[in-house]
Every structure is written in structure tokens, then in C-alpha cells.
Enzyme design. Structure first.
Site, short mmCIF file in Angstrom:
data_model
loop_
_atom_site.label_atom_id
_atom_site.label_comp_id
_atom_site.label_asym_id
_atom_site.label_seq_id
_atom_site.Cartn_x
_atom_site.Cartn_y
_atom_site.Cartn_z
N ARG A 58 9.84 -8.91 -5.75
CA ARG A 58 9.62 -8.00 -4.60
C ARG A 58 9.35 -8.82 -3.33
O ARG A 58 9.81 -8.52 -2.26
CB ARG A 58 8.42 -7.07 -4.82
CG ARG A 58 8.41 -6.21 -6.08
CD ARG A 58 9.24 -4.95 -5.91
NE ARG A 58 10.66 -5.21 -6.02
CZ ARG A 58 11.29 -5.49 -7.17
NH1 ARG A 58 10.65 -5.57 -8.32
NH2 ARG A 58 12.60 -5.70 -7.19
N HIS A 108 -1.60 0.62 0.66
CA HIS A 108 -1.31 0.12 -0.69
C HIS A 108 -1.23 -1.40 -0.75
O HIS A 108 -0.65 -1.97 -1.68
CB HIS A 108 -0.01 0.75 -1.23
CG HIS A 108 -0.15 2.21 -1.54
ND1 HIS A 108 0.91 3.05 -1.74
CD2 HIS A 108 -1.26 2.98 -1.71
CE1 HIS A 108 0.47 4.29 -2.00
NE2 HIS A 108 -0.84 4.27 -1.97
N CYS A 135 -7.86 -19.62 -6.85
CA CYS A 135 -8.34 -18.91 -5.66
C CYS A 135 -8.72 -19.91 -4.57
O CYS A 135 -9.41 -20.89 -4.84
CB CYS A 135 -9.55 -18.04 -6.02
SG CYS A 135 -10.33 -17.30 -4.55
N SER A 177 8.26 10.35 -0.77
CA SER A 177 8.64 11.43 -1.70
C SER A 177 7.54 12.47 -1.89
O SER A 177 7.78 13.50 -2.50
CB SER A 177 9.00 10.82 -3.05
OG SER A 177 7.86 10.19 -3.60
P1 NAD Z 1 9.46 6.87 -3.15
O1 NAD Z 1 10.43 5.90 -3.72
O2 NAD Z 1 8.68 7.72 -4.06
O3 NAD Z 1 10.26 7.86 -2.18
C1 NAD Z 1 11.15 7.38 -1.22
C2 NAD Z 1 11.52 8.53 -0.32
O4 NAD Z 1 12.34 8.01 0.72
C3 NAD Z 1 12.33 9.65 -1.01
O5 NAD Z 1 11.80 10.90 -0.61
C4 NAD Z 1 13.75 9.47 -0.47
O6 NAD Z 1 14.42 10.70 -0.30
C5 NAD Z 1 13.47 8.84 0.88
N1 NAD Z 1 14.56 8.01 1.38
C6 NAD Z 1 15.39 7.19 0.68
N2 NAD Z 1 16.25 6.57 1.51
C7 NAD Z 1 15.95 6.99 2.76
C8 NAD Z 1 16.48 6.74 4.05
N3 NAD Z 1 17.49 5.88 4.23
N4 NAD Z 1 15.94 7.36 5.12
C9 NAD Z 1 14.90 8.24 4.96
N5 NAD Z 1 14.36 8.52 3.77
C10 NAD Z 1 14.88 7.91 2.68
O7 NAD Z 1 8.53 6.07 -2.16
P2 NAD Z 1 7.09 6.43 -1.61
O8 NAD Z 1 6.93 7.87 -1.33
O9 NAD Z 1 6.76 5.42 -0.57
O10 NAD Z 1 6.26 6.14 -2.95
C11 NAD Z 1 5.14 5.67 -2.91
C12 NAD Z 1 5.05 4.24 -3.53
O11 NAD Z 1 6.21 3.40 -3.43
C13 NAD Z 1 4.05 3.53 -2.73
O12 NAD Z 1 3.05 3.18 -3.61
C14 NAD Z 1 4.71 2.29 -2.14
O13 NAD Z 1 3.75 1.25 -2.14
C15 NAD Z 1 5.81 2.05 -3.06
N6 NAD Z 1 7.01 1.29 -2.60
C16 NAD Z 1 7.01 0.46 -1.50
C17 NAD Z 1 8.17 -0.21 -1.13
C18 NAD Z 1 8.15 -1.13 0.07
O14 NAD Z 1 7.11 -1.70 0.40
N7 NAD Z 1 9.28 -1.29 0.78
C19 NAD Z 1 9.34 -0.06 -1.87
C20 NAD Z 1 9.30 0.78 -3.00
C21 NAD Z 1 8.14 1.46 -3.32
#
Ligand code: NAD
Length: 234
Positions: A58, A108, A135, A177
Site C-alpha cells: 500500500r 484512520h 522504535c 461507501s
Molecule cells: P470504500 O472502498 O468502502 O468505498 C469507496 C467509495 O468510493 C464507493 O462508494 C465508490 O462508489 C466510490 N468511488 C469509487 N471510485 C470513485 C470515483 N472515481 N469517484 C468518486 N467516487 C468513487 O472506501 P471508504 O468508504 O473510504 O472505506 C473506508 C475505508 O477504506 C477506510 O478505512 C479507508 O482508510 C480505507 N481505504 C483507504 C484508501 C486510501 O487511503 N487511498 C484506499 C482504500 C481503502
């Protein structure tokens, strides 16, 4: 009427077009990994190497990903909006910062930080994390973990976030989401306090019905359009 304080909550969707996988979409990370294995304290206790390797990947992906137009538009809003703009993110990447945002509340945690499970020290970490890392503060061997909040752990900065939500008059959730609490409950908290609520997402989220307004489409297009409207040049 122009909002005097906007609270923005972002999720994985805002970084999707930068090349970082979301969690819950059909090709998301949770279709390849089990949450319990890689994102819980129990999973870490059972197989720390698997967890460190998951976050090493990641971290490498995050460092290679560029911010997109959505991150840049949110940073522009923070710079140019005449009222207050609070940015809260569930994302562990640093794309808001690299997109120009100076004040980001990472509820987070952050993949580019380490946390000592022994003494709680937090510090920057850009490379691979191994089982025998030490650490930088208490010198404990083997207690270094990614500074990310796992399921079952308390998110960071909750008091500050709830205080901002209590006084905002516009709450916008972007690319999330609505499946992970407590963030999924912010829309109801904001609404109870009288704020207008807006969802910007690719498709309606699990709690889309809770929002006053919903704008659908890819964040790199919908967010700059929304920001242009708020700044009066759209
Ligand atoms: P999730 O994966 O549950 O939901 C992603 C949402 O983004 C969905 O509703 C989807 O429809 C939407 N989406 C996808 N592509 C999109 C786009 N191009 N434009 C607009 N919307 C789009 O993610 P979440 O709700 O953030 O879930 C929470 C958890 O996921 C958190 O704990 C977070 O830390 C973690 N997470 C973080 C990352 C990151 O740091 N980039 C990546 C993956 C997950």
C-alpha cells in the site's frame, strides 16, 4: 445562502482515479484480502509478516500515485473559500497533502507513518517495514507497525471532528461507501445540527438516503465542478 463552515469527509473514491484501489468496489482490495487477516489487531498478532507486507505494498503504491483533480480542487477550496473548510479523510494516503491541502485530519492514520505499539511514538516512514525494525524512541525491537487504524481500534481526532461537525452548516461526503463507522454516521450528526448535507460519489452509497443532495460521477470531474460553483466561477 453561502455556508460559513464546510466539513468535507473523503474516502477511498477520491483517490481511485490516482490509481489507488478502493476497498469495497467490485475489484476492490477486500476481494483480494480478508479484512480480518490484514486490518485487525488479531490479524496482526496471528501473522504480522502478512500484515506488514500488505501495508508495504500500500505504501509503495501510495508513493507512486499522483494527486488528481479532486484533491487539487479541495485544496483550492481550502485556500480560496471565504468561510472555514475542514477536511477530514478516511484515507491513509498523502494525496490531499500532495494536492495542496495544508490541514488534513487523518482519522484512520497515515501509511507514511510508523507507530510503536509499545510506547505510542509516531514518526515518518517511507520505506519497507520489517519484523525486526526498532522504535526510534524507546528502541523496542519488533513493536513497529504502520500508523493506520485497524477495525476494532479507535479512530484518531474524534473529539475534534465531532466539534467541527457540530458547528458546520454544510457537510459533504466524497467517495466514501458509508459502510464504515463512525465516519458513516457523520451525515446524521451534521443533519441533527441543522447542516445541509451533500454526497458526491460514483454511485449512491449505502446511506445515500440520508443526504439532502447527491451528485454522481467520477470525483475528478464532480469535485472541481462543485468547487467552482462554491467559489462563484462555475
Ligand atoms: P470504500 O472502498 O468502502 O468505498 C469507496 C467509495 O468510493 C464507493 O462508494 C465508490 O462508489 C466510490 N468511488 C469509487 N471510485 C470513485 C470515483 N472515481 N469517484 C468518486 N467516487 C468513487 O472506501 P471508504 O468508504 O473510504 O472505506 C473506508 C475505508 O477504506 C477506510 O478505512 C479507508 O482508510 C480505507 N481505504 C483507504 C484508501 C486510501 O487511503 N487511498 C484506499 C482504500 C481503502
Amino acid at each position: 445562502m453561502r455556508a460559513s463552515h464546510i466539513v468535507i469527509l473523503t474516502g477511498a473514491g477520491v483517490s481511485a482515479e490516482s490509481g489507488l484501489g478502493t476497498f469495497r468496489d467490485t475489484d476492490g482490495l477486500w476481494t483480494k484480502y480478508d479484512i480480518a487477516d490484514v486490518a485487525t489487531p488479531e490479524g496482526y498478532a496471528k501473522n504480522p509478516k502478512l500484515v506488514l507486507d500488505f501495508y508495504n505494498a500500500r505504501r509503495a503504491n501510495c508513493r507512486a500515485a499522483p494527486p488528481n483533480a479532486a484533491h487539487e480542487a479541495i485544496a483550492r477550496l481550502q485556500r480560496e473559500y471565504p468561510g472555514r473548510v475542514t477536511l477530514v479523510t478516511q484515507n491513509i494516503d498523502d494525496l490531499h497533502e500532495r494536492g495542496g491541502s495544508r490541514q488534513v485530519i487523518h482519522m484512520h492514520g497515515q501509511i507514511l507513518q510508523a507507530l510503536c505499539a509499545e510506547c505510542g511514538h509516531q514518526w515518518g516512514w517511507t520505506g519497507m517495514m520489517e519484523l525486526d525494525d526498532i522504535c526510534h524512541s524507546c528502541a523496542t525491537l519488533g513493536a513497529v507497525r504502520p500508523d493506520v487504524v485497524w477495525f476494532g481500534e479507535m479512530p484518531y481526532h474524534m473529539e475534534a471532528i465531532w466539534a467541527r461537525i457540530a458547528e458546520c452548516d454544510l457537510f459533504a461526503a466524497i467517495g466514501t461507501s458509508g459502510a464504515v463507522y463512525p465516519a458513516a454516521g457523520f451525515v446524521s450528526d451534521a443533519q441533527h445540527r441543522g447542516a445541509r448535507t451533500l454526497e458526491i460519489n460514483l454511485e449512491p452509497s449505502d446511506n445515500a438516503a440520508c443526504f439532502d443532495e447527491c451528485r454522481l460521477g467520477p470525483a475528478s470531474e464532480t469535485v472541481p465542478m462543485w468547487v467552482e460553483g462554491l467559489l462563484g466561477d462555475g
